[in-house]
Motif scaffolding. Structure first.
Motif, short mmCIF file in Angstrom:
data_model
loop_
_atom_site.label_atom_id
_atom_site.label_comp_id
_atom_site.label_asym_id
_atom_site.label_seq_id
_atom_site.Cartn_x
_atom_site.Cartn_y
_atom_site.Cartn_z
N UNK A 72 0.86 -1.18 0.00
CA UNK A 72 0.00 0.00 0.00
C UNK A 72 0.89 1.22 0.00
N UNK A 73 0.32 2.38 -0.27
CA UNK A 73 1.13 3.60 -0.29
C UNK A 73 1.75 3.86 1.08
N UNK A 74 0.97 3.65 2.13
CA UNK A 74 1.47 3.89 3.48
C UNK A 74 2.64 2.95 3.80
N UNK A 75 2.54 1.69 3.40
CA UNK A 75 3.62 0.74 3.66
C UNK A 75 4.87 1.11 2.85
N UNK A 76 4.67 1.48 1.58
CA UNK A 76 5.80 1.83 0.72
C UNK A 76 6.51 3.08 1.24
N UNK A 77 5.73 4.08 1.66
CA UNK A 77 6.33 5.29 2.21
C UNK A 77 7.09 4.99 3.49
N UNK A 78 6.51 4.15 4.34
CA UNK A 78 7.18 3.81 5.60
C UNK A 78 8.51 3.12 5.35
N UNK A 79 8.55 2.19 4.39
CA UNK A 79 9.80 1.50 4.08
C UNK A 79 10.84 2.44 3.47
N UNK A 80 10.39 3.30 2.55
CA UNK A 80 11.32 4.23 1.91
C UNK A 80 11.86 5.24 2.93
N UNK A 81 10.98 5.72 3.80
CA UNK A 81 11.41 6.66 4.84
C UNK A 81 12.42 6.01 5.77
N UNK A 82 12.18 4.75 6.10
CA UNK A 82 13.12 4.04 6.97
C UNK A 82 14.48 3.91 6.27
N UNK A 83 14.46 3.63 4.96
CA UNK A 83 15.71 3.54 4.21
C UNK A 83 16.44 4.88 4.23
N UNK A 84 15.70 5.98 4.04
CA UNK A 84 16.33 7.29 4.03
C UNK A 84 16.93 7.65 5.38
N UNK A 85 16.26 7.27 6.45
CA UNK A 85 16.74 7.60 7.79
C UNK A 85 17.92 6.72 8.21
N UNK A 86 17.92 5.47 7.81
CA UNK A 86 18.98 4.53 8.19
C UNK A 86 19.39 3.72 6.98
N UNK A 87 20.26 4.26 6.14
CA UNK A 87 20.69 3.50 4.96
C UNK A 87 21.33 2.19 5.39
N UNK A 88 21.19 1.17 4.57
CA UNK A 88 21.77 -0.13 4.92
C UNK A 88 23.27 -0.04 5.15
N UNK A 89 23.75 -0.99 5.90
CA UNK A 89 25.16 -1.05 6.23
C UNK A 89 26.02 -1.13 4.98
N UNK A 90 25.59 -1.90 3.99
CA UNK A 90 26.39 -2.06 2.78
C UNK A 90 26.46 -0.77 1.96
N UNK A 91 25.43 0.04 2.03
CA UNK A 91 25.46 1.34 1.36
C UNK A 91 26.59 2.18 1.96
N UNK A 92 26.72 2.15 3.27
CA UNK A 92 27.79 2.89 3.94
C UNK A 92 29.15 2.33 3.55
N UNK A 93 29.25 1.02 3.44
CA UNK A 93 30.52 0.42 3.03
C UNK A 93 30.89 0.83 1.60
N UNK A 94 29.91 0.86 0.71
CA UNK A 94 30.17 1.29 -0.67
C UNK A 94 30.68 2.72 -0.70
N UNK A 95 30.06 3.59 0.08
CA UNK A 95 30.49 4.98 0.12
C UNK A 95 31.91 5.09 0.68
N UNK A 96 32.21 4.29 1.68
CA UNK A 96 33.54 4.31 2.27
C UNK A 96 34.57 3.79 1.27
N UNK A 97 34.20 2.75 0.51
CA UNK A 97 35.10 2.21 -0.52
C UNK A 97 35.37 3.27 -1.59
N UNK A 98 34.33 3.98 -2.01
CA UNK A 98 34.51 5.05 -3.00
C UNK A 98 35.43 6.14 -2.46
N UNK A 99 35.27 6.47 -1.19
CA UNK A 99 36.10 7.50 -0.57
C UNK A 99 37.58 7.10 -0.62
N UNK A 100 37.87 5.86 -0.20
CA UNK A 100 39.27 5.42 -0.16
C UNK A 100 39.84 5.26 -1.56
#
Length: 117
Positions: A72-100
């Motif tokens: 539903x729209x409410x469920x999809x928004x909740x999941x996307x908002x959660x992603x925006x607030x706490x990006x997955x751990x691997x996303x952070x690792x990718x960004x760190x790899x790009x930095x180095x």
């Protein structure tokens, strides 16, 4: 200073009932609240900023998520908002790899060791 604050609170608020609504007061809640305003109150600051800055892109991603996952729209928004607030751990690792890599290191570990030295 703490003693003064405690003394002030003791004088100003002699009973614990000062915070409780009295029987004479009637507390009313609005019976009609839009789901948007209710939902916006539950959004974190990053998700709220993303939605306000680019609402077309935000809605496109939410609608795509609804179609792909059957939410539903409410469920999809909740999941996307959660992603925006706490990006997955691997996303952070990718960004760190790009930095180095931008600093000339081959791997994250080489970069971390190189910066520690």
């Amino acid at each position: 200073a703490i003693l003064l604050v405690v003394t002030y609170l003791t004088i100003a608020l002699p009973t614990a009932g000062a915070f409780a609504p009295s029987a004479a007061l009637s507390v009313t809640t609005p019976t009609t609240a839009t789901s948007t305003s209710l939902h916006m109150a539950q959004m974190g600051p990053v998700a709220r900023a993303k939605k306000m800055a680019n609402p077309k892109e935000y809605n496109r991603i939410v609608e795509q998520k609804m179609e792909m996952e059957g939410l539903t729209r409410q469920q999809a928004e909740a999941e996307y908002n959660q992603f925006l607030e706490n990006p997955p751990f691997y996303y952070a690792l990718d960004k760190k790899a790009d930095y180095y890599k931008s600093k000339g290191y081959n791997t994250i570990y080489e970069g971390m060791i190189g910066e520690a030295e």
